[in-house]
Design an enzyme around this catalytic site. Sequence first.
Site, PDB file in Angstrom:
ATOM      1  N   CYS A 134     -59.093 -13.989   8.281  1.00  0.00           N
ATOM      2  CA  CYS A 134     -58.350 -15.552   8.584  1.00  0.00           C
ATOM      3  C   CYS A 134     -57.279 -15.769   9.516  1.00  0.00           C
ATOM      4  O   CYS A 134     -57.002 -16.904   9.929  1.00  0.00           O
ATOM      5  CB  CYS A 134     -57.456 -15.495   7.276  1.00  0.00           C
ATOM      6  N   HIS A 136     -49.166 -19.791   6.708  1.00  0.00           N
ATOM      7  CA  HIS A 136     -51.216 -19.137   6.294  1.00  0.00           C
ATOM      8  C   HIS A 136     -50.144 -19.474   5.025  1.00  0.00           C
ATOM      9  O   HIS A 136     -51.631 -20.271   4.575  1.00  0.00           O
ATOM     10  CB  HIS A 136     -50.794 -17.374   6.346  1.00  0.00           C
ATOM     11  N   GLU A 166     -45.286 -13.376   3.720  1.00  0.00           N
ATOM     12  CA  GLU A 166     -44.601 -14.314   5.058  1.00  0.00           C
ATOM     13  C   GLU A 166     -43.231 -14.686   4.959  1.00  0.00           C
ATOM     14  O   GLU A 166     -42.919 -15.000   6.487  1.00  0.00           O
ATOM     15  CB  GLU A 166     -45.782 -15.680   5.135  1.00  0.00           C
ATOM     16  N   LYS A 203     -52.770 -25.575   2.703  1.00  0.00           N
ATOM     17  CA  LYS A 203     -53.682 -24.966   2.133  1.00  0.00           C
ATOM     18  C   LYS A 203     -53.780 -25.287   0.584  1.00  0.00           C
ATOM     19  O   LYS A 203     -55.423 -25.187   0.078  1.00  0.00           O
ATOM     20  CB  LYS A 203     -54.100 -23.647   2.066  1.00  0.00           C
ATOM     21  N   HIS A 229     -58.226 -22.357   1.388  1.00  0.00           N
ATOM     22  CA  HIS A 229     -58.433 -21.773   2.981  1.00  0.00           C
ATOM     23  C   HIS A 229     -59.702 -20.891   2.935  1.00  0.00           C
ATOM     24  O   HIS A 229     -60.722 -21.119   2.427  1.00  0.00           O
ATOM     25  CB  HIS A 229     -58.149 -20.417   2.008  1.00  0.00           C
ATOM     26  N   PHE A 250     -57.498 -10.294   6.664  1.00  0.00           N
ATOM     27  CA  PHE A 250     -57.608  -9.046   6.490  1.00  0.00           C
ATOM     28  C   PHE A 250     -57.856  -8.800   7.524  1.00  0.00           C
ATOM     29  O   PHE A 250     -58.322  -8.355   7.906  1.00  0.00           O
ATOM     30  CB  PHE A 250     -59.195  -9.603   5.312  1.00  0.00           C
TER      31      PHE A 250
END
Length: 413
Positions: A163, A303, A314, A335, A340, A399
């Site tokens: 991502c 994010h 975050e 998002k 996403h 990830f």
Amino acid sequence: MRRVVITGVGMITALGTGVEKSWAKIKAGECGIKRIESFDTENTSVKIAGEVTDFNPTDFGIEKKEVKKLARNTQFAIAAAKMALEDAKFEITEENATSVGTIVSSGIGGMEVFENQHKTLLNKGARRVSPFTIPAMIANMASGNVGIYTGAKGPNKTIVTACAAGTHSIGDAFEMIKYGKVDTMIAGGTEACITEFAITGFANMKALSTRNDEPLKASRPFNVDRDGFVMGEGSGILILEELEQAKARGAKIYAEMVGYGETCDAHHITSPGPGGEGAARAIEMALKQGNIDKNTVDYINAHGTSTPANDRLETAAIKTVFGDHAKELAVSSTKGSTGHALGAAGGIEGVILALGIDEGIMPPTINYENPDEECDLDYVPNEARNKEIRVGMSTSLGFGGHNAVIVMKKYEN
């Protein structure tokens, strides 16, 4: 040192094909998440996603006979790159082609090609597998085909960092111009993996929201009752140029790109590092490269995946870096509107950041209804805010512990 500016943008999201459609709906707080239409969801626990439903590849110069040879994410990338070049009024010619590079990334690549051809192998035998399978599905083909369809002959590559891939692309493109390797870059991300196989894989690891009966409310970043992300798809592409070249040809300048940070958590295959320390180091690195006073940062496009771990950590990273100023700046996740889009997310959110700086608009975090006490910043709840953005940043966390951050500021001559 050479300065780098954003002069063109292209975007495809679940809210619509084209910057005008998507950006207008993001600002209006609309949501593109619906019941999945592209496959039968009877056997999947997750039945919602942010699908692009108005895309026609032939509208972007891809001939019908070529469509079946290109994965859907590659078709998105070609279309968004053409939009961005047209927006920038930048023509690639025989004279400048070698100074135009391309970095278009994807977290997964041509997933639907892989899945469909594997079914063919199992059901019909090896002789029926398409000879175009491999060149259609491998992750670098989106970037390669953007080169083929636009004529850009400079450096061309793909970064596969889940991502964070789209943001890494923009960051690397910025540095290639900054350090004199090329004068122009086509950069961003693309993804299209709303397939039965991919949805099942993400669902079984408990990463996706199962709020199937409320698709418009399912992606809810920073809410205490968030239960996972909603898969999206699309592409976001930016044209980055060396400043003097852009000025010489009278280009519109959306924003100046000034900083890029990248780190690794070295912690876990899917969970962010403790306290968001890896993300915090990436933010610090980007601010240092841009020689940015932290107190001048007005906005962060986070994010903000709507997963319990990401949003909390975050937020912690932002508070670690900015201290008291964390309560003064605005943070939003788009998002909730787009879903996403994995490797495309950083590209799409890079476009949103550039547009926000240009227009003085902070897009909202929609579905913000039940705040999480551990997420206690100003998330621009539910309505866009008209406010100048002197300095803004976009963060992406992937990830594998990949963290990428870009910083843009309002252009001043």
